[in-house]
Design a protein around this motif. Structure first.
Motif, PDB file in Angstrom:
ATOM      1  N   SER A  33      -1.315  10.861   7.977  1.00 53.84           N
ATOM      2  CA  SER A  33      -0.790  10.685   6.623  1.00 53.84           C
ATOM      3  C   SER A  33       0.074   9.433   6.597  1.00 53.84           C
ATOM      4  O   SER A  33       0.480   8.912   7.635  1.00 53.84           O
ATOM      5  CB  SER A  33       0.008  11.909   6.169  1.00 53.84           C
ATOM      6  N   GLY A  34       0.354   8.979   5.400  1.00 60.34           N
ATOM      7  CA  GLY A  34       1.226   7.824   5.235  1.00 60.34           C
ATOM      8  C   GLY A  34       1.520   7.598   3.767  1.00 60.34           C
ATOM      9  O   GLY A  34       0.735   7.988   2.904  1.00 60.34           O
ATOM     10  N   TYR A  35       2.660   6.977   3.481  1.00 66.58           N
ATOM     11  CA  TYR A  35       2.990   6.671   2.097  1.00 66.58           C
ATOM     12  C   TYR A  35       4.049   5.579   2.005  1.00 66.58           C
ATOM     13  O   TYR A  35       4.745   5.276   2.971  1.00 66.58           O
ATOM     14  CB  TYR A  35       3.437   7.927   1.340  1.00 66.58           C
ATOM     15  N   LEU A  36       4.135   5.012   0.820  1.00 61.36           N
ATOM     16  CA  LEU A  36       5.099   3.966   0.494  1.00 61.36           C
ATOM     17  C   LEU A  36       5.969   4.485  -0.640  1.00 61.36           C
ATOM     18  O   LEU A  36       5.464   4.995  -1.643  1.00 61.36           O
ATOM     19  CB  LEU A  36       4.358   2.700   0.052  1.00 61.36           C
ATOM     20  N   SER A  37       7.287   4.365  -0.485  1.00 58.23           N
ATOM     21  CA  SER A  37       8.198   4.727  -1.570  1.00 58.23           C
ATOM     22  C   SER A  37       9.242   3.627  -1.722  1.00 58.23           C
ATOM     23  O   SER A  37       9.419   2.795  -0.824  1.00 58.23           O
ATOM     24  CB  SER A  37       8.852   6.082  -1.314  1.00 58.23           C
ATOM     25  N   MET A  38       9.888   3.598  -2.867  1.00 57.07           N
ATOM     26  CA  MET A  38      10.900   2.583  -3.157  1.00 57.07           C
ATOM     27  C   MET A  38      12.233   3.255  -3.451  1.00 57.07           C
ATOM     28  O   MET A  38      12.289   4.289  -4.114  1.00 57.07           O
ATOM     29  CB  MET A  38      10.480   1.747  -4.371  1.00 57.07           C
ATOM     30  N   ASP A  39      13.301   2.655  -2.923  1.00 57.43           N
ATOM     31  CA  ASP A  39      14.654   3.123  -3.165  1.00 57.43           C
ATOM     32  C   ASP A  39      15.501   1.895  -3.446  1.00 57.43           C
ATOM     33  O   ASP A  39      15.927   1.199  -2.515  1.00 57.43           O
ATOM     34  CB  ASP A  39      15.169   3.899  -1.956  1.00 57.43           C
ATOM     35  N   GLY A  40      15.702   1.601  -4.728  1.00 57.83           N
ATOM     36  CA  GLY A  40      16.415   0.374  -5.102  1.00 57.83           C
ATOM     37  C   GLY A  40      15.614  -0.840  -4.664  1.00 57.83           C
ATOM     38  O   GLY A  40      14.451  -0.991  -5.030  1.00 57.83           O
ATOM     39  N   ASN A  41      16.224  -1.708  -3.849  1.00 52.27           N
ATOM     40  CA  ASN A  41      15.550  -2.900  -3.331  1.00 52.27           C
ATOM     41  C   ASN A  41      15.001  -2.669  -1.924  1.00 52.27           C
ATOM     42  O   ASN A  41      14.850  -3.618  -1.159  1.00 52.27           O
ATOM     43  CB  ASN A  41      16.513  -4.094  -3.303  1.00 52.27           C
ATOM     44  N   THR A  42      14.704  -1.418  -1.579  1.00 51.05           N
ATOM     45  CA  THR A  42      14.211  -1.092  -0.248  1.00 51.05           C
ATOM     46  C   THR A  42      12.860  -0.398  -0.334  1.00 51.05           C
ATOM     47  O   THR A  42      12.708   0.576  -1.082  1.00 51.05           O
ATOM     48  CB  THR A  42      15.204  -0.176   0.489  1.00 51.05           C
ATOM     49  N   ALA A  43      11.898  -0.922   0.426  1.00 53.89           N
ATOM     50  CA  ALA A  43      10.609  -0.254   0.579  1.00 53.89           C
ATOM     51  C   ALA A  43      10.708   0.655   1.800  1.00 53.89           C
ATOM     52  O   ALA A  43      11.174   0.229   2.860  1.00 53.89           O
ATOM     53  CB  ALA A  43       9.492  -1.266   0.766  1.00 53.89           C
ATOM     54  N   ILE A  44      10.278   1.896   1.643  1.00 46.87           N
ATOM     55  CA  ILE A  44      10.282   2.851   2.747  1.00 46.87           C
ATOM     56  C   ILE A  44       8.824   3.117   3.124  1.00 46.87           C
ATOM     57  O   ILE A  44       8.052   3.644   2.327  1.00 46.87           O
ATOM     58  CB  ILE A  44      10.993   4.160   2.362  1.00 46.87           C
ATOM     59  N   CYS A  45       8.467   2.721   4.336  1.00 48.01           N
ATOM     60  CA  CYS A  45       7.090   2.806   4.828  1.00 48.01           C
ATOM     61  C   CYS A  45       7.015   3.920   5.866  1.00 48.01           C
ATOM     62  O   CYS A  45       7.747   3.909   6.843  1.00 48.01           O
ATOM     63  CB  CYS A  45       6.676   1.483   5.457  1.00 48.01           C
ATOM     64  N   THR A  46       6.091   4.862   5.653  1.00 43.99           N
ATOM     65  CA  THR A  46       5.997   6.026   6.523  1.00 43.99           C
ATOM     66  C   THR A  46       4.561   6.249   6.969  1.00 43.99           C
ATOM     67  O   THR A  46       3.643   6.185   6.159  1.00 43.99           O
ATOM     68  CB  THR A  46       6.505   7.279   5.785  1.00 43.99           C
ATOM     69  N   ALA A  47       4.379   6.505   8.271  1.00 40.14           N
ATOM     70  CA  ALA A  47       3.077   6.860   8.825  1.00 40.14           C
ATOM     71  C   ALA A  47       3.273   8.021   9.788  1.00 40.14           C
ATOM     72  O   ALA A  47       4.271   8.076  10.507  1.00 40.14           O
ATOM     73  CB  ALA A  47       2.446   5.681   9.551  1.00 40.14           C
ATOM     74  N   TYR A  48       2.304   8.927   9.793  1.00 45.77           N
ATOM     75  CA  TYR A  48       2.385  10.090  10.690  1.00 45.77           C
ATOM     76  C   TYR A  48       1.011  10.373  11.263  1.00 45.77           C
ATOM     77  O   TYR A  48       0.014  10.387  10.535  1.00 45.77           O
ATOM     78  CB  TYR A  48       2.897  11.309   9.931  1.00 45.77           C
ATOM     79  N   LEU A  49       0.957  10.582  12.567  1.00 49.13           N
ATOM     80  CA  LEU A  49      -0.282  10.947  13.251  1.00 49.13           C
ATOM     81  C   LEU A  49       0.033  12.033  14.259  1.00 49.13           C
ATOM     82  O   LEU A  49       1.024  11.946  14.981  1.00 49.13           O
ATOM     83  CB  LEU A  49      -0.878   9.731  13.972  1.00 49.13           C
ATOM     84  N   GLN A  50      -0.796  13.065  14.280  1.00 50.66           N
ATOM     85  CA  GLN A  50      -0.691  14.109  15.296  1.00 50.66           C
ATOM     86  C   GLN A  50      -2.096  14.360  15.825  1.00 50.66           C
ATOM     87  O   GLN A  50      -3.023  14.585  15.041  1.00 50.66           O
ATOM     88  CB  GLN A  50      -0.098  15.383  14.721  1.00 50.66           C
ATOM     89  N   ALA A  51      -2.266  14.309  17.145  1.00 51.85           N
ATOM     90  CA  ALA A  51      -3.584  14.475  17.762  1.00 51.85           C
ATOM     91  C   ALA A  51      -3.454  15.257  19.058  1.00 51.85           C
ATOM     92  O   ALA A  51      -2.352  15.459  19.572  1.00 51.85           O
ATOM     93  CB  ALA A  51      -4.201  13.105  18.028  1.00 51.85           C
ATOM     94  N   GLU A  52      -4.586  15.668  19.590  1.00 46.42           N
ATOM     95  CA  GLU A  52      -4.606  16.391  20.866  1.00 46.42           C
ATOM     96  C   GLU A  52      -4.662  15.440  22.054  1.00 46.42           C
ATOM     97  O   GLU A  52      -4.733  15.880  23.184  1.00 46.42           O
ATOM     98  CB  GLU A  52      -5.819  17.326  20.910  1.00 46.42           C
ATOM     99  N   THR A  53      -4.651  14.159  21.812  1.00 41.93           N
ATOM    100  CA  THR A  53      -4.792  13.156  22.858  1.00 41.93           C
ATOM    101  C   THR A  53      -3.663  12.135  22.767  1.00 41.93           C
ATOM    102  O   THR A  53      -3.057  11.977  21.709  1.00 41.93           O
ATOM    103  CB  THR A  53      -6.156  12.443  22.732  1.00 41.93           C
ATOM    104  N   THR A  54      -3.402  11.457  23.860  1.00 41.22           N
ATOM    105  CA  THR A  54      -2.437  10.352  23.829  1.00 41.22           C
ATOM    106  C   THR A  54      -3.145   9.014  23.652  1.00 41.22           C
ATOM    107  O   THR A  54      -2.500   7.971  23.644  1.00 41.22           O
ATOM    108  CB  THR A  54      -1.593  10.310  25.120  1.00 41.22           C
ATOM    109  N   ASN A  55      -4.464   9.030  23.502  1.00 40.09           N
ATOM    110  CA  ASN A  55      -5.233   7.808  23.265  1.00 40.09           C
ATOM    111  C   ASN A  55      -5.186   7.506  21.765  1.00 40.09           C
ATOM    112  O   ASN A  55      -6.173   7.649  21.045  1.00 40.09           O
ATOM    113  CB  ASN A  55      -6.672   7.975  23.761  1.00 40.09           C
ATOM    114  N   THR A  56      -3.991   7.121  21.294  1.00 43.33           N
ATOM    115  CA  THR A  56      -3.748   6.892  19.869  1.00 43.33           C
ATOM    116  C   THR A  56      -3.147   5.510  19.661  1.00 43.33           C
ATOM    117  O   THR A  56      -2.469   4.972  20.537  1.00 43.33           O
ATOM    118  CB  THR A  56      -2.782   7.946  19.302  1.00 43.33           C
TER     119      THR A  56
END
Length: 116
Positions: A33-56
């Protein structure tokens, strides 16, 4: 009676064979998952990954017009949680792109645009 038993056996074989071969091709579990949000003059960038492997591998980029203004990468973990903040200009449109690879397989790109 023998005819009915043969027909039922044949049907059972036809039904079981595809299920058995399908079970061998089960992909490993993962969540992205991932998303972009704004808070005033700040962009908040978020990414999330969960897997059964460490080959990510995860690359998250923030774009303004056609220029990449910030890039973050993280790799080699079963769980990757990225949450980054960047100062941006009010009234401008920014785009976040997130590329993720799991076991060498590129996942669909996540893209989101927002106006500050």
């Amino acid at each position: 009676m023998k005819k009915i038993a043969m027909i039922l056996s044949a049907l059972l074989l036809v039904v079981c064979v595809p299920v058995t071969s399908f079970a061998e091709d089960v992909s490993p579990y993962f969540l992205t998952s991932g998303y972009l949000s704004m808070d005033g003059n700040t962009a908040i960038c978020t990414a999330y990954l969960q897997a059964e492997t460490t080959n990510t591998y995860v690359t998250m980029k923030l774009w303004h017009k056609n220029s990449c203004i910030k890039t973050w990468t993280e790799q080699g973990k079963k769980t990757i949680a990225m949450n980054e903040r960047v100062s941006v200009k009010k009234g401008e449109i920014y785009k976040l792109t997130i590329d993720m690879t799991i076991d060498g397989v590129q996942q669909p790109r996540i893209e989101q645009s927002k106006r500050c």
